[in-house]
Motif scaffolding. Structure first.
Motif, PDB file in Angstrom:
ATOM      1  N   GLN A 159       0.853  -1.183   0.000  1.00  0.00           N
ATOM      2  CA  GLN A 159       0.000   0.000   0.000  1.00  0.00           C
ATOM      3  C   GLN A 159       0.894   1.239   0.000  1.00  0.00           C
ATOM      4  O   GLN A 159       2.042   1.179   0.424  1.00  0.00           O
ATOM      5  CB  GLN A 159      -0.904   0.016   1.231  1.00  0.00           C
ATOM      6  CG  GLN A 159      -1.884  -1.127   1.272  1.00  0.00           C
ATOM      7  CD  GLN A 159      -2.753  -1.069   2.522  1.00  0.00           C
ATOM      8  OE1 GLN A 159      -2.631  -0.183   3.337  1.00  0.00           O
ATOM      9  NE2 GLN A 159      -3.635  -2.042   2.651  1.00  0.00           N
ATOM     10  N   PRO A 160       0.359   2.352  -0.465  1.00  0.00           N
ATOM     11  CA  PRO A 160       1.155   3.582  -0.404  1.00  0.00           C
ATOM     12  C   PRO A 160       1.475   3.927   1.054  1.00  0.00           C
ATOM     13  O   PRO A 160       0.694   3.623   1.952  1.00  0.00           O
ATOM     14  CB  PRO A 160       0.246   4.652  -1.016  1.00  0.00           C
ATOM     15  CG  PRO A 160      -0.932   3.948  -1.576  1.00  0.00           C
ATOM     16  CD  PRO A 160      -0.952   2.560  -1.039  1.00  0.00           C
ATOM     17  N   GLU A 161       2.620   4.553   1.242  1.00  0.00           N
ATOM     18  CA  GLU A 161       3.018   4.929   2.600  1.00  0.00           C
ATOM     19  C   GLU A 161       2.037   5.960   3.153  1.00  0.00           C
ATOM     20  O   GLU A 161       1.801   6.994   2.534  1.00  0.00           O
ATOM     21  CB  GLU A 161       4.431   5.513   2.593  1.00  0.00           C
ATOM     22  CG  GLU A 161       4.904   5.917   3.972  1.00  0.00           C
ATOM     23  CD  GLU A 161       6.293   6.515   3.972  1.00  0.00           C
ATOM     24  OE1 GLU A 161       7.000   6.334   4.959  1.00  0.00           O
ATOM     25  OE2 GLU A 161       6.667   7.174   2.971  1.00  0.00           O
TER      26      GLU A 161
END
Length: 181
Positions: A159-161
């Motif tokens: 997942q995106p940070e």
């Protein structure tokens, strides 16, 4: 003179209501709802628990968020003085500053509470420290993301940070002096 009048009014109100300011504030704390999707932080394995020293990252977090919160509170005060003749602007700008400061406070309290939960602090003791009937009242996923970034833990894979994970990393980088090797 104004100070005495204010104190007398406060004393009179306390006699009428039976609550002093501290008790009235605690009453407000007790009625705050838990954070949306409040959670307990997962307890760390005993090999990773270190209760002997407060991590520099947590001290830096308190400093950083206090500075940002104070900026927003100061802006609310300035807006309150500048816009007395414009009620629409007054309440808009004052509330923006106050709610921004409140958001920082909730986040820093949630991150510290999450850290203490990870360290295995007793839930009753944490409730007393938080002045809350719920030990997880302020612990949200955003607070846990901030804590993970502070402590150098990886973000959720695939997942995106999360923003607060990145913010935690940035605070930690400036909090800890690099060791000389």
């Amino acid at each position: 003179m104004a100070s005495h009048a204010r104190k007398n009014a406060a004393r009179q109100q306390q006699e009428l209501s039976g609550l002093n300011r501290r008790a009235a504030l605690q009453d407000i704390r007790n009625t705050l709802p838990p954070a949306p999707q409040a959670r307990n932080a997962a307890r760390l394995p005993s090999s990773q628990v270190d209760s002997a020293v407060v991590p520099a990252e947590l001290i830096a977090l308190v400093q950083d968020f206090s500075r940002w919160g104070r900026r927003h509170l100061d802006e609310a005060v300035r807006a309150a003085h500048r816009n007395v003749d414009q009620p629409g602007e007054w309440h808009r700008l004052v509330l923006y500053g106050l709610t921004d400061a409140l958001a920082y406070n909730f986040l820093v309290v949630g991150a510290i509470a999450g850290y203490l939960q990870e360290q295995g602090i007793d839930a009753d003791l944490l409730c007393r420290h938080l002045q809350s009937p719920n030990p997880d009242r302020y612990v949200t996923q955003k607070a846990l993301d901030l804590l993970a970034g502070l402590m150098g833990r990886p973000a959720t894979e695939g997942q995106p940070e999360p923003t607060w994970h990145f913010v935690g990393q940035q605070i930690a980088q400036h909090a800890v002096e690099p060791s000389a090797e």
